[in-house]
Design a protein around this motif. Structure first.
Motif, PDB file in Angstrom:
ATOM      1  N   ARG A 146      -5.493  -3.448  -4.746  1.00 20.94           N
ATOM      2  CA  ARG A 146      -6.707  -2.969  -5.429  1.00 20.94           C
ATOM      3  C   ARG A 146      -7.311  -1.778  -4.694  1.00 20.94           C
ATOM      4  O   ARG A 146      -7.782  -0.824  -5.326  1.00 20.94           O
ATOM      5  N   GLU A 147      -7.323  -1.825  -3.366  1.00 20.80           N
ATOM      6  CA  GLU A 147      -7.866  -0.717  -2.587  1.00 20.80           C
ATOM      7  C   GLU A 147      -7.121   0.583  -2.846  1.00 20.80           C
ATOM      8  O   GLU A 147      -7.702   1.676  -2.757  1.00 20.80           O
ATOM      9  N   HIS A 148      -5.824   0.459  -3.191  1.00 20.77           N
ATOM     10  CA  HIS A 148      -5.014   1.655  -3.454  1.00 20.77           C
ATOM     11  C   HIS A 148      -5.009   2.014  -4.933  1.00 20.77           C
ATOM     12  O   HIS A 148      -4.227   2.880  -5.366  1.00 20.77           O
ATOM     13  N   GLU A 182      -5.708  -7.621  -2.282  1.00 24.83           N
ATOM     14  CA  GLU A 182      -6.814  -6.769  -1.838  1.00 24.83           C
ATOM     15  C   GLU A 182      -6.333  -5.359  -1.517  1.00 24.83           C
ATOM     16  O   GLU A 182      -6.967  -4.352  -1.900  1.00 24.83           O
ATOM     17  N   ILE A 183      -5.202  -5.265  -0.841  1.00 26.48           N
ATOM     18  CA  ILE A 183      -4.663  -3.950  -0.477  1.00 26.48           C
ATOM     19  C   ILE A 183      -4.246  -3.185  -1.730  1.00 26.48           C
ATOM     20  O   ILE A 183      -4.494  -1.973  -1.850  1.00 26.48           O
ATOM     21  N   GLU A 215       1.159   4.184  -2.985  1.00 23.71           N
ATOM     22  CA  GLU A 215       0.892   5.582  -2.654  1.00 23.71           C
ATOM     23  C   GLU A 215       2.112   6.460  -2.922  1.00 23.71           C
ATOM     24  O   GLU A 215       1.992   7.620  -3.326  1.00 23.71           O
ATOM     25  N   ASP A 252      -3.044 -10.498   2.330  1.00 22.74           N
ATOM     26  CA  ASP A 252      -3.978  -9.565   1.694  1.00 22.74           C
ATOM     27  C   ASP A 252      -3.318  -8.656   0.658  1.00 22.74           C
ATOM     28  O   ASP A 252      -3.811  -7.550   0.390  1.00 22.74           O
ATOM     29  N   GLY A 307       0.813  -1.214   0.000  1.00 23.61           N
ATOM     30  CA  GLY A 307       0.000   0.000   0.000  1.00 23.61           C
ATOM     31  C   GLY A 307       0.843   1.259   0.000  1.00 23.61           C
ATOM     32  O   GLY A 307       0.596   2.195  -0.781  1.00 23.61           O
TER      33      GLY A 307
END
Length: 335
Positions: free
Chosen positions: A78-80, A75-76, A52, A72, A48
């Motif tokens: 994709r969230e970012h 998932e992490i 960023e 994860d 993540g």
């Protein structure tokens, strides 16, 4: 064997006996033209922040190719906002080759997702591509945290770099660096089949072999966060990398590859012959089988040396011919 590439502070490239100029003028590369490619395996603790970090530098085209992580990571990512693929095979090398099939922009900035590489170095990595270089290697030793690399790893890295320079005739300073920038066009010219951690080694060898215009830039290298575990095994993977360096010399520097085998055969055969002669002179003890083995080893060694010389001539001719054809193709595209 002639050098096919130069150091970062050079402005020309020795390319199979020809001099290829690297332009001092820059054609600006925008972040939209760059794909940030991050191979991952269980990097949930860091991925993540890595993504960023590139967003903060203006690089929003981030692709994560995941080796079926059990945490994860996907998932992490994709969230970012990263585009995430799960590789069909195993190993970093296979992940990189597969991911390049999905890249639709002309430039790639590749790095590990473990948080050891600094996104702030992205512009520094891309800048040589603007000047005409095709492959850029980030030198971790230029600015490395004191605890970023264990003593054994540091020793192994330096030994591998020296071995690469000796066997393949180019000084890339840090061939195991995971921070790379390259053109998709140059990547497609390389013959890569490595699946694991030897992908960086194979990239370096192939750059020399195919005359890819390569340079090195200093980067910072940080210690891996405590919550992130390495997937690298220093002794096992180090041995694999050294073996890869040697085996890849078969097609890049056959004189060294076959010559070293030939010298080994001649030396071993000579030592056996000396022993057989000593036994005969001192004790009139004959060793017919050992004498035959000695002669066979020496003859095989001589044949390997001759084969190495002939192979080196063929490789040199093939390299020169390939470079002429590639130059003609580039000139045709530019018209």
């Amino acid at each position: 064997m002639e050098d096919d590439a130069v150091r970062a502070d050079s402005s020309v490239l020795s390319d199979g006996g020809e001099t290829v100029a690297v332009s001092e003028e820059s054609d600006e590369i925008t972040p939209d033209e760059v794909c940030v490619l991050i191979p991952t395996l269980d990097e949930a603790a860091t991925i993540g922040d890595v993504i960023e970090g590139f967003y903060d530098e203006g690089y929003t085209n981030v692709v994560v190719v995941d080796g079926d992580s059990t945490d994860d990571t996907r998932e992490i990512a994709r969230e970012h906002g990263a585009e995430v693929f799960v590789q069909s095979g195993e190993g970093k090398g296979q992940a990189v080759r597969e991911a390049l099939e999905y890249v639709t922009v002309p430039y790639v900035l590749m790095l590990d997702g473990d948080g050891t590489y600094d996104p702030a170095d992205a512009d520094k990595m891309i800048e040589p591509l603007e000047r005409g270089y095709e492959h850029v290697i980030g030198n971790r030793f230029a600015d490395m945290d004191d605890d970023a690399m264990r003593a054994l790893n540091g020793f192994g890295n330096r030994m591998i770099n020296r071995a690469f320079g000796f066997v393949h005739g180019a000084n890339y300073e840090d061939i195991l660096s995971g921070y790379r920038a390259f053109t998709v066009d140059s990547f497609e010219r390389l013959s890569l089949d490595s699946d694991g951690f030897t992908i960086e080694t194979e990239l370096a060898v192939e750059c020399v072999k195919h005359g890819v215009e390569t340079t090195v830039v200093p980067i910072s290298y940080r210690a891996r966060p405590d919550e992130s575990e390495t997937n690298l095994h220093p002794i096992k993977d180090g041995g694999t990398i050294l073996l890869a360096l040697y085996s890849l010399a078969k097609t890049n520097n056959p004189l060294f590859y076959f010559g070293s085998l030939g010298v080994a055969g001649i030396i071993s055969g000579t030592l056996i012959a000396i022993y057989v002669l000593w036994e005969w002179v001192q004790y009139t003890q004959s060793h017919e089988v050992m004498a035959v083995a000695s002669a066979a080893a020496i003859l095989l060694g001589v044949q390997l040396l001759m084969f190495g010389v002939l192979s080196d001539m063929l490789v040199t001719l093939h390299r020169e011919q390939r470079q002429r054809l590639e130059r003609i193709a580039r000139e045709a595209r530019d018209k």
